[in-house]
Design an enzyme around this catalytic site. Structure first.
Site, mmCIF file in Angstrom:
data_model
loop_
_atom_site.group_PDB
_atom_site.id
_atom_site.type_symbol
_atom_site.label_atom_id
_atom_site.label_comp_id
_atom_site.label_asym_id
_atom_site.label_seq_id
_atom_site.Cartn_x
_atom_site.Cartn_y
_atom_site.Cartn_z
ATOM 1 N N CYS A 194 -4.521 -9.838 -4.235
ATOM 2 C CA CYS A 194 -5.561 -10.543 -4.648
ATOM 3 C C CYS A 194 -6.235 -11.433 -3.166
ATOM 4 O O CYS A 194 -5.760 -11.360 -2.339
ATOM 5 C CB CYS A 194 -4.917 -11.775 -5.459
ATOM 6 S SG CYS A 194 -4.468 -11.166 -7.223
ATOM 7 N N PHE B 133 -5.749 9.787 3.447
ATOM 8 C CA PHE B 133 -5.080 11.013 3.214
ATOM 9 C C PHE B 133 -4.584 11.800 4.375
ATOM 10 O O PHE B 133 -4.162 12.755 4.649
ATOM 11 C CB PHE B 133 -6.006 12.055 2.515
ATOM 12 C CG PHE B 133 -6.495 11.862 1.169
ATOM 13 C CD1 PHE B 133 -5.646 11.269 -0.061
ATOM 14 C CD2 PHE B 133 -8.151 11.741 1.030
ATOM 15 C CE1 PHE B 133 -6.180 10.941 -1.109
ATOM 16 C CE2 PHE B 133 -8.622 11.590 -0.094
ATOM 17 C CZ PHE B 133 -7.795 10.968 -1.287
#
Length: 250
Positions: A100, A233
């Site tokens: 958050c 990735f």
């Protein structure tokens, strides 16, 4: 206080059940105060709290550097940061758990644009991915890792936390406390890369973020607006740069 604690559990399979014992990440809650006013509660691991709060204030845009900090006082689970120009902040109290963001600043980063300065060699980037390995995560499956690595491939700062955002805050704060120039380093992160993660790096001035995980559309769009290189990735053979690939040389 230890960052890992053992708990009893019951292992249940198709063949039956048996007692087990597992190592689990420990959470602690710290209160961040700015000039004596409580700003946020942060759920984190029980370590590197000074680094966490300094990095949090930098990556959320509250301060630009340690030049804005007049002092830091820690008393138990309370960390009070004395900073300048406190009257300009629009603050509210929010319990901040992992993932958050606890501050909403009027400044919306419209003018944030990172120039193409330091460039990074692809071999160094790929070879550095091992820094993300964490024996604690292997045991608990509950830790995120962030590292700051210089252009020569040396890991300068490393932190683990239950929250991916917190891990970034810790390494940024550690570099700031040491007076380091993060514009010459790249960030390794174990987590996915939405806007909240990308903009933490951008506000700190870090030009390149590398993750083994996936980007999120908001993260790509934020990176492109800020002219930050977002490479995801990543594995031992490649990264995929979704913005500013010219910072990575081969």
């Amino acid at each position: 206080m230890d960052t890992v604690r053992e708990y009893d559990s019951v292992k249940i399979t198709r063949r039956g059940r048996e007692p087990a014992r597992d190592q689990v990440m420990v959470e602690a809650t710290i209160d961040l105060l700015v000039n004596g006013t409580r700003l946020s509660s942060i759920v984190t691991t029980p370590e590197m709290h000074r680094e966490l709060v300094v990095g949090y204030l930098i990556t959320e845009g509250a301060i630009s550097s340690m030049n804005d900090v007049q002092g830091i006082e820690q008393d138990g689970n309370k960390v009070d940061v004395k900073i300048k120009n406190f009257e300009h902040f629009n603050l509210w109290y929010e319990l901040r758990s992992s993932g958050c963001i606890g501050i909403n600043w009027e400044h919306r980063d419209e003018d944030l644009f990172l120039p193409i300065g330091q460039r990074f060699d692809i071999d160094i980037i790929l070879d550095s991915l091992g820094y993300l390995y964490s024996d604690i995560h292997k045991k608990t499956r509950g830790a995120h890792t962030a590292c700051l690595v210089d252009a020569g491939g040396e890991m300068r700062y490393r932190a683990l936390d239950v929250g991916r955002h917190n891990a970034i805050d810790k390494v940024v704060g550690a570099a700031a406390l040491a007076g380091e120039d993060v514009t010459k380093m790249f960030l390794l992160s174990s987590g996915r890369q939405p806007a909240g993660m990308v903009m933490k790096a951008a506000r700190a001035g870090i030009p390149l973020v590398v993750s083994k995980a996936a980007p999120i559309s908001s993260g790509i769009e934020s990176a492109r607006r800020a002219n930050l290189t977002l490479a995801c990735f990543a594995d031992g053979e490649k990264v995929k740069a979704f913005s500013c690939p010219e910072r990575i040389v081969s």
